[in-house]
Design a protein around this motif. Structure first.
Motif, PDB file in Angstrom:
ATOM      1  N   THR A 162     -50.287 -63.124  70.699  1.00  0.00           N
ATOM      2  CA  THR A 162     -51.522 -62.404  71.001  1.00  0.00           C
ATOM      3  C   THR A 162     -51.518 -61.802  72.401  1.00  0.00           C
ATOM      4  O   THR A 162     -52.465 -61.156  72.814  1.00  0.00           O
ATOM      5  CB  THR A 162     -52.741 -63.338  70.903  1.00  0.00           C
ATOM      6  OG1 THR A 162     -52.590 -64.406  71.857  1.00  0.00           O
ATOM      7  CG2 THR A 162     -52.867 -63.920  69.510  1.00  0.00           C
ATOM      8  N   THR A 178     -51.860 -63.283  75.151  1.00  0.00           N
ATOM      9  CA  THR A 178     -53.002 -63.852  75.863  1.00  0.00           C
ATOM     10  C   THR A 178     -52.546 -65.115  76.582  1.00  0.00           C
ATOM     11  O   THR A 178     -51.857 -65.945  76.002  1.00  0.00           O
ATOM     12  CB  THR A 178     -54.098 -64.242  74.853  1.00  0.00           C
ATOM     13  OG1 THR A 178     -54.472 -63.108  74.075  1.00  0.00           O
ATOM     14  CG2 THR A 178     -55.329 -64.786  75.581  1.00  0.00           C
ATOM     15  N   ARG A 236     -57.065 -61.550  68.527  1.00  0.00           N
ATOM     16  CA  ARG A 236     -56.986 -60.114  68.788  1.00  0.00           C
ATOM     17  C   ARG A 236     -58.368 -59.485  68.707  1.00  0.00           C
ATOM     18  O   ARG A 236     -58.714 -58.604  69.480  1.00  0.00           O
ATOM     19  CB  ARG A 236     -56.046 -59.447  67.777  1.00  0.00           C
ATOM     20  CG  ARG A 236     -54.610 -59.828  68.056  1.00  0.00           C
ATOM     21  CD  ARG A 236     -53.645 -59.084  67.155  1.00  0.00           C
ATOM     22  NE  ARG A 236     -52.271 -59.458  67.503  1.00  0.00           N
ATOM     23  CZ  ARG A 236     -51.322 -59.708  66.611  1.00  0.00           C
ATOM     24  NH1 ARG A 236     -51.580 -59.608  65.338  1.00  0.00           N
ATOM     25  NH2 ARG A 236     -50.110 -60.050  67.008  1.00  0.00           N
ATOM     26  N   ARG A 245     -60.203 -60.421  71.869  1.00  0.00           N
ATOM     27  CA  ARG A 245     -59.744 -59.624  73.004  1.00  0.00           C
ATOM     28  C   ARG A 245     -60.354 -58.233  72.946  1.00  0.00           C
ATOM     29  O   ARG A 245     -60.741 -57.652  73.947  1.00  0.00           O
ATOM     30  CB  ARG A 245     -58.218 -59.501  72.991  1.00  0.00           C
ATOM     31  CG  ARG A 245     -57.460 -60.807  73.110  1.00  0.00           C
ATOM     32  CD  ARG A 245     -57.537 -61.450  74.484  1.00  0.00           C
ATOM     33  NE  ARG A 245     -57.388 -60.527  75.575  1.00  0.00           N
ATOM     34  CZ  ARG A 245     -56.271 -60.301  76.242  1.00  0.00           C
ATOM     35  NH1 ARG A 245     -55.173 -60.929  75.894  1.00  0.00           N
ATOM     36  NH2 ARG A 245     -56.244 -59.474  77.249  1.00  0.00           N
ATOM     37  N   ASP A 301     -62.651 -56.641  75.773  1.00  0.00           N
ATOM     38  CA  ASP A 301     -62.263 -55.404  76.443  1.00  0.00           C
ATOM     39  C   ASP A 301     -63.407 -54.410  76.522  1.00  0.00           C
ATOM     40  O   ASP A 301     -63.490 -53.603  77.435  1.00  0.00           O
ATOM     41  CB  ASP A 301     -61.086 -54.744  75.714  1.00  0.00           C
ATOM     42  CG  ASP A 301     -59.787 -55.484  75.980  1.00  0.00           C
ATOM     43  OD1 ASP A 301     -59.760 -56.294  76.920  1.00  0.00           O
ATOM     44  OD2 ASP A 301     -58.817 -55.249  75.249  1.00  0.00           O
TER      45      ASP A 301
END
Length: 123
Positions: free
Chosen positions: A10, A12, A47, A50, A54
């Motif tokens: 990912t 991350t 995902r 995230r 974002d």
DNA sequence: GTTCTCACA
DNA sequence: TGTGAGGA
């Protein structure tokens, strides 16, 4: 998979994955040795998180929204606070702007490619 | 080598 | 959220 692999898949930081779990954004099983064990679907889940992060959604709100985006779409809205609605509206508008911008550039690049005779891409 | 928890200023 | 300590 363990946290290290999830981190790679990912992109991350491991640190953030544990943080997401503390915020109840993702869940994990525990191996005999205490290591976290994740199911494959968590990869997509991270995902998605995230993506929302974002765009400016705080983890606090994502935790309340995520359940609504789960498989069996449960439109269960327990406590919708005013500030939550405000944040969502703001994010939704920002996304719309971003989409518009992307669409414009997508079209422009497509036109350029076509004009230059390099097209082959579906518009 | 990997991951875990706790905690810092 | 980065980083380090101290374990298993």
């Amino acid at each position: 998979m363990r946290i290290g692999e999830l981190s790679k898949r990912t992109d991350t930081p491991v640190r953030m994955l544990r943080y997401y779990e503390a915020r109840n954004l993702i869940v994990s099983e525990r191996l005999h040795n205490g290591y976290r064990d994740y199911d494959d679907y968590v990869v997509d889940r991270v995902r998605q998180i995230r993506g929302l992060l974002d765009v400016g959604l705080p983890t606090r709100i994502i935790g309340q929204i995520l359940p609504c985006l789960d498989s069996p779409i449960t439109i269960h809205m327990p406590y919708v606070t005013p500030d939550m609605v405000a944040t969502l509206e703001e994010v939704r508008d920002r996304m719309a702007e971003k989409i518009e911008c992307l669409t414009k550039n997508h079209t422009a690049i497509g036109d350029y490619l076509r004009a230059a005779g390099f097209d082959a891409e579906a518009s």
